[in-house]
Enzyme design. Structure first.
Site, PDB file in Angstrom:
ATOM      1  N   GLU B  68     -49.730  70.605  13.567  1.00  8.89           N
ATOM      2  CA  GLU B  68     -48.289  70.810  13.783  1.00  8.89           C
ATOM      3  C   GLU B  68     -47.516  69.507  13.685  1.00  8.89           C
ATOM      4  OE1 GLU B  68     -50.606  72.391  15.355  1.00  8.89           O
ATOM      5  OE2 GLU B  68     -50.071  74.510  15.115  1.00  8.89           O
ATOM      6  N   HIS B 137     -51.196  82.076  23.679  1.00  7.83           N
ATOM      7  CA  HIS B 137     -50.345  82.548  22.588  1.00  7.83           C
ATOM      8  C   HIS B 137     -49.135  83.330  23.104  1.00  7.83           C
ATOM      9  CE1 HIS B 137     -54.252  81.890  20.760  1.00  7.83           C
ATOM     10  NE2 HIS B 137     -53.721  81.970  19.553  1.00  7.83           N
TER      11      HIS B 137
END
Lengths: 467, 332
Positions: B68, B137
């Site tokens: 990321e 998540h």
């Protein structure tokens, strides 16, 4: 049920001798009424009470010397006005006297003088257990706890051996008193508080429907004077509106209802008087020249003070017309009409305006106007103006003939101070003048009384230094 | 708007609306490209970019390594160099690996360069719980980003917003973060072409009401609307406000709704402590104190890592019944 306690009348006073009672059980007393004469080491003083209500039991007989903080009498609060009460270990309220400290309340120590009020010879038998000498059976710890909770041992039922008052009795009684005591501050939502100020509703008189008795907006609206709004509260806005529109509409309705009633029910008569303000304005300018900007006086202060003093002279105009008769006010509480930014009007009271010095009156006026416009008025200010003054002076009209604010019996109006040609001592000059007007209730007074009032205002304004 | 050849009303889903918005952006401007993990061959891990690789090619739809920090940093560089990148991060949980790039670079460069270096970057990511994906998540951290000056935070909660928020976000000179709640992707409905471009500066009223304001955004909007339906059967007329933009917050809309209803329930799937709900609640206390007729209520997630087990997850998240109960407490 409040206690009237031996006050501390100076930092060096820890006990006082009750000289005489000025009231008897059953007498109505108001906050500030003298109720007893107390002798201290230094002087003899009339002591005022801090509660309004009915004198209950007198607990101390004249001649007795008791420590500061001892209950001298019980005062029953009137039912409709919850008494502010704080059940924490609070010191009794003090007269307005500067003092460095107070002796802390503690269980009275045995002293040569009588350290605890003995029950007086009252007809009703006290609830507590007494032996033959009229002595309550309770240990020092229990006494201490009772005193700390503001409880009177004599009123407690003892559950101990031989009717002795136990610690549990005191704790239970304290808890019960706590539960029964009206909250020290009315619990209301911010919106309800604001509406109460705007709609001139006394929060103490409103029954709260919210959780735990919280007063909510709907409760205030239901109590508001004027025609009840047909729309249920909170539902009078359909389209997105500007922030203040909903509330100013509600206020408009309240004013509409009240003023329509006033004009319908009250036969008004109107008088007016042009007052030469030359002396007053000269005095004012002179006074302001020596005063810091923040403390300068406005002409309004002089006019209000004159109106208040004249009301003292002509008490027939200072009070209320209810049930077909006139009741004089308990002081001159001058309602001051304040226009609000978003439209609408409130007329909170400058209490005892006739007794205020001009600087105090100016400060009080500024404070009142500021709080009226931010919706932070107190209940005592909204209930009880005895005579209302409206002054549109700063908006530039010369005279205002107003509508009386029921149930008052008169409304005083002041115009702007303007320079006008004026005949003075046979000569024509230009002088500042103000038009003072009176709208009065013809049921309560006749024109002569009103005339007396306006001439008094005129006379008072000619001697500004005495205001 | 080039809703070219769109019928009057088309049946679609939030996912397809988002894809349509991406397709439109890629078609309209050569500087726009999409990058992120699995956006290309796999079609996006939530299927948003399915078919775009085939349509626009690997130059414009780029799969990235699992890093990321690297691909968000690359996006910032591309934006500085004049491109209009759209970066997709799989979930807000993983965006924490790029937090340094977002907070220390994207949000600051315009300011630190004295206005010389705008970063016209759009970052899309999934947020929220409700699909049994467990704690790593499922969190809702958009409120953290709403704390940062220099970025704009959007939360499309409806098919229309999914379809039409991307264009104004790309036109914005500052970095824009778009949070897509995972539970919304399958939301189906009819998409009518909007009368005007979606406004990313203002909150909107999804349902007008007079008795209480349900203030929410993103994935909690359907629950708030359901709660409003339920309340209406009891004669409580709830207004549902969709914030839409979490930074900058639309203070005026919040003030206006409280002025109308005098009561507020804030529904926010984030944890209660230090949440966006807390910020809104503070602003109501500051701006609307004298309009309040009840304490402000907040319905937030339980302060636990979001559980995997279905029942536990349901219990941890704000549900319609919780919103109804909070409204009852406020209306009294």
């Amino acid at each position: 049920m409040a206690e009237f306690t031996m006050p501390s009348l100076g930092a060096d006073m820890d006990e006082g001798t009750l000289q005489e009672w000025l009231v008897r059980p059953g007498d109505e007393v108001h906050k500030g009424d003298p109720v007893a004469v107390v002798e201290t080491a230094k002087s003899t003083i009339e002591v005022e009470c801090f509660e309004t209500g009915t004198i209950g039991k007198l607990l101390v007989e004249p001649g007795m010397t008791v420590p500061v903080g001892t209950a001298l009498a019980l005062i029953e609060a009137p039912a409709e006005k919850p008494r502010k009460q704080d059940r924490k270990q609070e010191k009794p309220r003090q007269p307005e006297k500067a003092e460095a400290k107070r002796p802390t309340r503690r269980a009275p120590q045995p002293t040569p003088t009588l350290a605890r009020p003995e029950p007086t010879s009252v007809p009703e038998p006290p609830a507590g257990h007494e032996d033959e000498r009229g002595h309550i059976e309770a240990g020092p710890l229990v006494r201490h706890l009772a005193e700390r909770s503001g409880l009177d041992l004599e009123t407690l039922k003892g559950s101990g051996p031989g009717g002795r008052v136990t610690r549990t009795d005191v704790e239970q009684a304290a808890a019960a008193a706590e539960a029964a005591a009206p909250p020290s501050r009315i619990r209301a939502t911010p919106l309800a508080r604001r509406l109460a100020a705007e709609l001139d509703v006394d929060l103490t008189a409103v029954k709260g429907s919210g959780k735990g008795g919280v007063v909510r907006a709907a409760d205030v609206r239901a109590e508001a004077p004027g025609p009840a709004t047909t729309a249920p509260p909170g539902r009078h806005v359909t389209a997105p509106v500007r922030r203040s529109e909903g509330r100013s509409a509600a206020m408009r309705q309240a004013i509409a209802g009240l003023m329509a009633r006033a004009n319908r029910d009250i036969p008004h008569y109107y008088l007016s008087q042009t007052v030469d303000m030359a002396t007053a304005m000269d005095w004012l300018h002179e006074h302001n020249r020596h005063t810091p900007v923040g403390e300068r006086l406005l002409p309004a202060a002089l006019l209000l003070k004159a109106a208040a003093l004249a009301a003292r002279e002509v008490p027939e105009l200072n009070g209320f017309w209810t049930d077909d008769h006139f009741t004089a006010g308990d002081g001159v509480h001058l309602g001051v009409a304040v226009s609000l930014r978003g439209g609408g009007l409130v007329a909170p009271a400058l209490r005892d305006a006739d007794t205020l010095e001009l600087p105090q009156l100016m400060t009080a006026l500024k404070d009142l106007v500021a709080r009226a416009r931010t919706g932070r008025l107190r209940g005592s200010e909204l209930s009880g103006p005895t005579l209302t003054v409206t002054s549109l002076g700063d908006q530039g009209v010369e005279a205002v003939f107003g509508v009386i604010y029921p149930p008052q019996v008169a409304l005083v109006g002041f115009g702007r101070v303007v320079d006008r040609p004026c005949a003075v001592d046979g000569l024509l000059g230009v002088r500042p003048v103000v038009t003072a007007t009176l709208s009065a209730d013809h049921r309560a007074t006749d024109g002569a009384v009103g005339a007396h009032y306006l001439t008094a205002v005129d006379r008072l304004l000619q001697n500004p230094e005495q205001l | 708007m080039s809703a070219d050849g769109q019928p009057e009303k088309a049946k679609t889903t939030y996912r397809e609306a988002m894809r349509e918005a991406l397709r439109e952006a890629l078609s309209a401007d050569d500087r726009v490209f999409l990058m992120g993990e699995d956006v290309g061959r796999y079609g996006g891990c939530f299927g948003v970019s399915l078919g775009l690789l085939e349509e626009f090619g690997p130059e414009r739809v780029r799969d990235t390594p699992l890093s990321e920090s690297a691909f968000v940093g690359a996006g910032i560089g591309a934006a500085l160099a004049g491109m209009r990148p759209i970066v997709e991060i799989m979930t807000v949980n993983f965006s924490l690996l790029a937090l340094d790039q977002i907070v220390n670079n994207a949000a600051t460069l315009l300011h630190m360069s004295g206005g010389q270096l705008p970063v016209p970057l759009v970052i899309r990511m999934t947020t929220g719980a409700g699909r049994q994906l467990a704690a790593q998540h499922s969190h809702s951290l958009e409120g953290w980003y709403a704390h940062i000056p220099g970025i704009r935070v959007l939360a499309p909660a409806t098919i229309e917003d999914a379809r039409h928020m991307l264009a104004p976000a790309l036109a914005e000179p500052d970095p824009v973060l778009i949070f897509e709640h995972g539970s919304l992707y399958n939301a189906a409905g009819e998409l009518s072409p909007p009368a005007t471009a979606v406004d990313i500066d203002h909150a909107t009223i999804r349902r007008p009401g007079t008795d209480i304001s349900l203030i929410t955004y993103g994935g909690s909007l359907p629950k708030a609307l359901a709660a409003a339906d339920e309340l209406s059967t009891e004669g409580i007329n709830a207004e549902v406000v969709d914030l839409r933009t979490l930074r900058p917050l639309d203070d005026e809309a919040i003030t206006a709704t409280v002025a109308r209803t005098h009561r507020a329930v804030i529904v926010d799937e984030a944890w209660r402590t230090g949440s966006l709900a807390a910020e809104i609640s503070a602003r109501i206390a500051e701006e609307s104190f004298y309009e309040l007729d009840a304490p402000v209520e907040r319905v937030c997630s339980a302060e636990v890592p979001i559980p995997y087990a279905r029942r536990l997850e349901e219990a941890a998240l704000p549900q319609t019944a919780d919103i109804v109960a909070a409204a009852h407490r406020a209306v009294g």
